[in-house]
Design a protein around this motif. Sequence first.
Motif, PDB file in Angstrom:
ATOM      1  N   ALA A  78     -15.444   9.104   6.725  1.00 47.40           N
ATOM      2  CA  ALA A  78     -15.711   7.915   5.908  1.00 47.40           C
ATOM      3  C   ALA A  78     -14.739   7.834   4.740  1.00 47.40           C
ATOM      4  N   VAL A  79     -14.466   8.993   4.118  1.00 44.86           N
ATOM      5  CA  VAL A  79     -13.532   9.023   2.985  1.00 44.86           C
ATOM      6  C   VAL A  79     -12.126   8.677   3.468  1.00 44.86           C
ATOM      7  N   MET A  80     -11.735   9.230   4.593  1.00 46.12           N
ATOM      8  CA  MET A  80     -10.407   8.946   5.134  1.00 46.12           C
ATOM      9  C   MET A  80     -10.237   7.456   5.410  1.00 46.12           C
ATOM     10  N   ILE A  81     -11.238   6.825   6.036  1.00 47.08           N
ATOM     11  CA  ILE A  81     -11.171   5.390   6.339  1.00 47.08           C
ATOM     12  C   ILE A  81     -11.058   4.579   5.051  1.00 47.08           C
ATOM     13  N   ASP A  82     -11.849   4.955   4.054  1.00 51.12           N
ATOM     14  CA  ASP A  82     -11.841   4.236   2.781  1.00 51.12           C
ATOM     15  C   ASP A  82     -10.470   4.347   2.102  1.00 51.12           C
ATOM     16  N   GLU A  83      -9.896   5.550   2.083  1.00 50.67           N
ATOM     17  CA  GLU A  83      -8.605   5.755   1.416  1.00 50.67           C
ATOM     18  C   GLU A  83      -7.460   5.085   2.169  1.00 50.67           C
ATOM     19  N   VAL A  84      -7.532   5.082   3.488  1.00 49.60           N
ATOM     20  CA  VAL A  84      -6.496   4.401   4.270  1.00 49.60           C
ATOM     21  C   VAL A  84      -6.541   2.898   3.999  1.00 49.60           C
ATOM     22  N   ASN A  85      -7.738   2.338   3.936  1.00 50.40           N
ATOM     23  CA  ASN A  85      -7.876   0.902   3.656  1.00 50.40           C
ATOM     24  C   ASN A  85      -7.370   0.549   2.259  1.00 50.40           C
ATOM     25  N   LYS A  86      -7.674   1.403   1.281  1.00 49.16           N
ATOM     26  CA  LYS A  86      -7.168   1.174  -0.083  1.00 49.16           C
ATOM     27  C   LYS A  86      -5.644   1.222  -0.103  1.00 49.16           C
ATOM     28  N   LEU A  87      -5.091   2.218   0.536  1.00 48.92           N
ATOM     29  CA  LEU A  87      -3.641   2.384   0.582  1.00 48.92           C
ATOM     30  C   LEU A  87      -2.985   1.201   1.301  1.00 48.92           C
ATOM     31  N   LEU A  88      -3.635   0.754   2.368  1.00 51.84           N
ATOM     32  CA  LEU A  88      -3.117  -0.369   3.140  1.00 51.84           C
ATOM     33  C   LEU A  88      -3.053  -1.633   2.290  1.00 51.84           C
ATOM     34  N   GLN A  89      -4.124  -1.924   1.577  1.00 49.12           N
ATOM     35  CA  GLN A  89      -4.175  -3.136   0.762  1.00 49.12           C
ATOM     36  C   GLN A  89      -3.172  -3.087  -0.378  1.00 49.12           C
ATOM     37  N   GLU A  90      -3.115  -1.941  -1.063  1.00 49.33           N
ATOM     38  CA  GLU A  90      -2.182  -1.790  -2.182  1.00 49.33           C
ATOM     39  C   GLU A  90      -0.734  -1.913  -1.702  1.00 49.33           C
ATOM     40  N   SER A  91      -0.425  -1.284  -0.605  1.00 43.31           N
ATOM     41  CA  SER A  91       0.944  -1.286  -0.089  1.00 43.31           C
ATOM     42  C   SER A  91       1.353  -2.672   0.384  1.00 43.31           C
ATOM     43  N   LEU A  92       0.436  -3.364   1.043  1.00 42.74           N
ATOM     44  CA  LEU A  92       0.731  -4.713   1.534  1.00 42.74           C
ATOM     45  C   LEU A  92       0.979  -5.668   0.368  1.00 42.74           C
ATOM     46  N   ASN A  93       0.114  -5.616  -0.645  1.00 40.94           N
ATOM     47  CA  ASN A  93       0.283  -6.486  -1.815  1.00 40.94           C
ATOM     48  C   ASN A  93       1.603  -6.201  -2.524  1.00 40.94           C
ATOM     49  N   LYS A  94       1.915  -4.922  -2.676  1.00 40.74           N
ATOM     50  CA  LYS A  94       3.165  -4.533  -3.332  1.00 40.74           C
ATOM     51  C   LYS A  94       4.371  -5.034  -2.536  1.00 40.74           C
ATOM     52  N   PHE A  95       4.291  -4.940  -1.233  1.00 40.44           N
ATOM     53  CA  PHE A  95       5.383  -5.384  -0.368  1.00 40.44           C
ATOM     54  C   PHE A  95       5.610  -6.888  -0.518  1.00 40.44           C
ATOM     55  N   LEU A  96       4.534  -7.656  -0.538  1.00 38.38           N
ATOM     56  CA  LEU A  96       4.649  -9.119  -0.657  1.00 38.38           C
ATOM     57  C   LEU A  96       5.298  -9.505  -1.986  1.00 38.38           C
ATOM     58  N   VAL A  97       4.936  -8.774  -3.056  1.00 38.62           N
ATOM     59  CA  VAL A  97       5.507  -9.057  -4.378  1.00 38.62           C
ATOM     60  C   VAL A  97       6.982  -8.675  -4.421  1.00 38.62           C
ATOM     61  N   GLU A  98       7.281  -7.475  -3.957  1.00 34.10           N
ATOM     62  CA  GLU A  98       8.660  -6.979  -4.023  1.00 34.10           C
ATOM     63  C   GLU A  98       9.608  -7.808  -3.151  1.00 34.10           C
ATOM     64  N   GLU A  99       9.114  -8.267  -2.019  1.00 35.77           N
ATOM     65  CA  GLU A  99       9.946  -9.077  -1.129  1.00 35.77           C
ATOM     66  C   GLU A  99       9.975 -10.550  -1.544  1.00 35.77           C
ATOM     67  N   LYS A 100       9.169 -10.880  -2.572  1.00 32.37           N
ATOM     68  CA  LYS A 100       9.098 -12.247  -3.095  1.00 32.37           C
ATOM     69  C   LYS A 100       8.772 -13.246  -1.984  1.00 32.37           C
ATOM     70  N   LEU A 101       7.778 -12.882  -1.190  1.00 34.29           N
ATOM     71  CA  LEU A 101       7.370 -13.747  -0.086  1.00 34.29           C
ATOM     72  C   LEU A 101       6.408 -14.818  -0.586  1.00 34.29           C
ATOM     73  N   ASP A 102       6.752 -16.065  -0.355  1.00 28.70           N
ATOM     74  CA  ASP A 102       5.912 -17.194  -0.758  1.00 28.70           C
ATOM     75  C   ASP A 102       5.001 -17.530   0.411  1.00 28.70           C
ATOM     76  N   ILE A 103       3.778 -17.024   0.357  1.00 29.79           N
ATOM     77  CA  ILE A 103       2.876 -17.193   1.501  1.00 29.79           C
ATOM     78  C   ILE A 103       1.795 -18.215   1.194  1.00 29.79           C
ATOM     79  N   LEU A 104       1.223 -18.769   2.238  1.00 28.93           N
ATOM     80  CA  LEU A 104       0.093 -19.688   2.144  1.00 28.93           C
ATOM     81  C   LEU A 104      -1.147 -18.973   2.655  1.00 28.93           C
ATOM     82  N   GLY A 105      -2.270 -19.154   1.961  1.00 24.65           N
ATOM     83  CA  GLY A 105      -3.472 -18.430   2.352  1.00 24.65           C
ATOM     84  C   GLY A 105      -3.299 -16.949   2.088  1.00 24.65           C
ATOM     85  N   ASN A 106      -3.969 -16.119   2.863  1.00 28.18           N
ATOM     86  CA  ASN A 106      -3.877 -14.660   2.757  1.00 28.18           C
ATOM     87  C   ASN A 106      -3.453 -14.071   4.102  1.00 28.18           C
ATOM     88  N   PRO A 107      -2.854 -12.865   4.075  1.00 32.21           N
ATOM     89  CA  PRO A 107      -2.497 -12.219   5.346  1.00 32.21           C
ATOM     90  C   PRO A 107      -3.722 -12.057   6.239  1.00 32.21           C
TER      91      PRO A 107
END
Length: 440
Positions: A61-90
Motif C-alpha cells: 500500500a505504501v509503495m503504491i501511494d509513493e509511486v502515485n505521488k512521484l508520478l503526479q509530481e514528475s508529470l506536473n514538473k515535466f509539463l511546466v519545464e516543457e512549457k506545454l500549453d494543454i487543454l483540460g488535464n492529462p
Amino acid sequence: MNITKENVNALNAIVKVDIVAEDYKDKVAEVLNDYRKKANIPGFRKGHVPMGMVKKQYGKAVMIDEVNKLLQESLNKFLVEEKLDILGNPLPVVNEDFSWDTDQFSFEFELGLAPEFDVDIKGKNKITEYKIVATDELIDKEVENIQNRYGKLITLEEAEEHSNVTGTFVNEENEINKKSTFLVNDLKGKKNEKKFIGAKVGDVIEVETKKLFEEDTKLAQVLGVTKEVADELDTKVTFTVEEVNKTEPAELDQELFDKLFPDGSVKTVTELKDKIKQDAEGQFQQQADQQLLNAVTEYLVDSTKFDLPAEFLQKWLQTAGEKELTAEEAQEEYTKSEKGLRYQLIEGKIMKDNEIKLEYAELLDYTKGFIKAQMAQFGNMNPEEEELNNIAGRVLGNQEEAQRLQSQLLSQKFLAFYKENMEFKTKEVSYEDFIKEVYK
C-alpha cells in the motif's frame, strides 16, 4: 525515471512515464520505518515491531501511494519545464495488463494541446458601436416622473382618466383576493376605462381578466399571481373601490431641485434636464459597452479559425466534474462550451501578444472603488482608507467574489483595448431604437 513525449498530431500527444525501484524505494523505506516506530501490535513493544511484519502488512500500500505521488509530481514538473500549453488535464491511458506486483512501472497519459493561431484585430469587420442618446421625449418623461414622485396625493370623489384607484380584486374560484392600486389609464381599451371612470368608493366593478391592462405584466402584479398564471387566466373578477386619488405634480422650483441635488448644482429646469440627460446617457453607455464587447467576442470567435482536440476534450469532460458523464452527455456539454473555450484561447492570445496584464494592485483599487460606491449609497461619502483596505481584503479573500471582480476588470481592459485598436461603425440611436436593433 524517464519521461518522454510523442506527438500524435498538432493537437494531441502521449506522455510516457517510466518508474523503476530506485526512484521510490528510499521514500518507501522511510515511510515504513516511521510506521514501525508508531505501530501498536499486540506482543511487541512500541517501536520494536519486526520490519518484515511491517512490510508484509503495509509495504504494498505504501509503495503504491509513493509511486502515485512521484508520478503526479514528475508529470506536473515535466509539463511546466516543457512549457506545454494543454487543454483540460492529462488523461491516463488504460493498460489492461498493468500490475502492481513488480518493481518497475510504465504509465501513459493523453494530452490535449492548445492550438497555435493568430488573431487579426485589424481586419475588416462590420461591428457597430452604438452611441445611445437621451431624447427630449425621454427627458421630458423623466421630468414628469420626478414631479409625480414628489407630488401630493389629492383625494377625489370619483375616478378620472388619470387617477389612481385602490381596491380589492376577488375571484373565489381562482382564490384571488388582492388589494392593489393602479392608474385608470393603465387599463386596456375604452371599454375597461369607462367602467372605472366615474366610480366612487364602495362601487363594485366586474371586469374580464383577458386584455385588462396595456402591459402584460400588470395583471399578475395587481392580482398577486405569477405571470404564467396571469397569462392563462381568462375569467371575471370583481373590484371593490376603496380609495380614489390623483397626484398633483410637484412644482419645478428650487425646493424640488434642492431635494434632488442637495449640493445646489441645479437652479433651473434646463440644468435639471442636463443632469437627467447626463445620468441617463451614462447608464446607456454601460449597456452600449456591453453590447460592443459581446459583438467583438462574436466577431473574433467567428473570424479566428483553429481546430481543437475535440475528441480528447469530450473524453476529459466525462470525468472532469463531480458526476461522471456518458459519452453522449460529454459531447452535448462540449458543444455548449466550445464557443466559450474558443474565446478564452483568443483572449489569452491577445493578452500574451499585447502584454495585457492584471496586477493585484489594480484589482485592489478596483475593489475599493466598488466598495466606495456602495458605501456612498448609504451616505458614507468619505470612508477611511484603512477601512476600505480592510473591507477589500475580506472581499478578495472570497475566491468566488474575487473571480467575479477580476472578470469585470479584465472586461474593462479588453473593451479599452478593442476601442483603441479596432475600427467600428458608429451609430447614434435613441434607447428605444437601440433595444429594437440589438435585442430584436
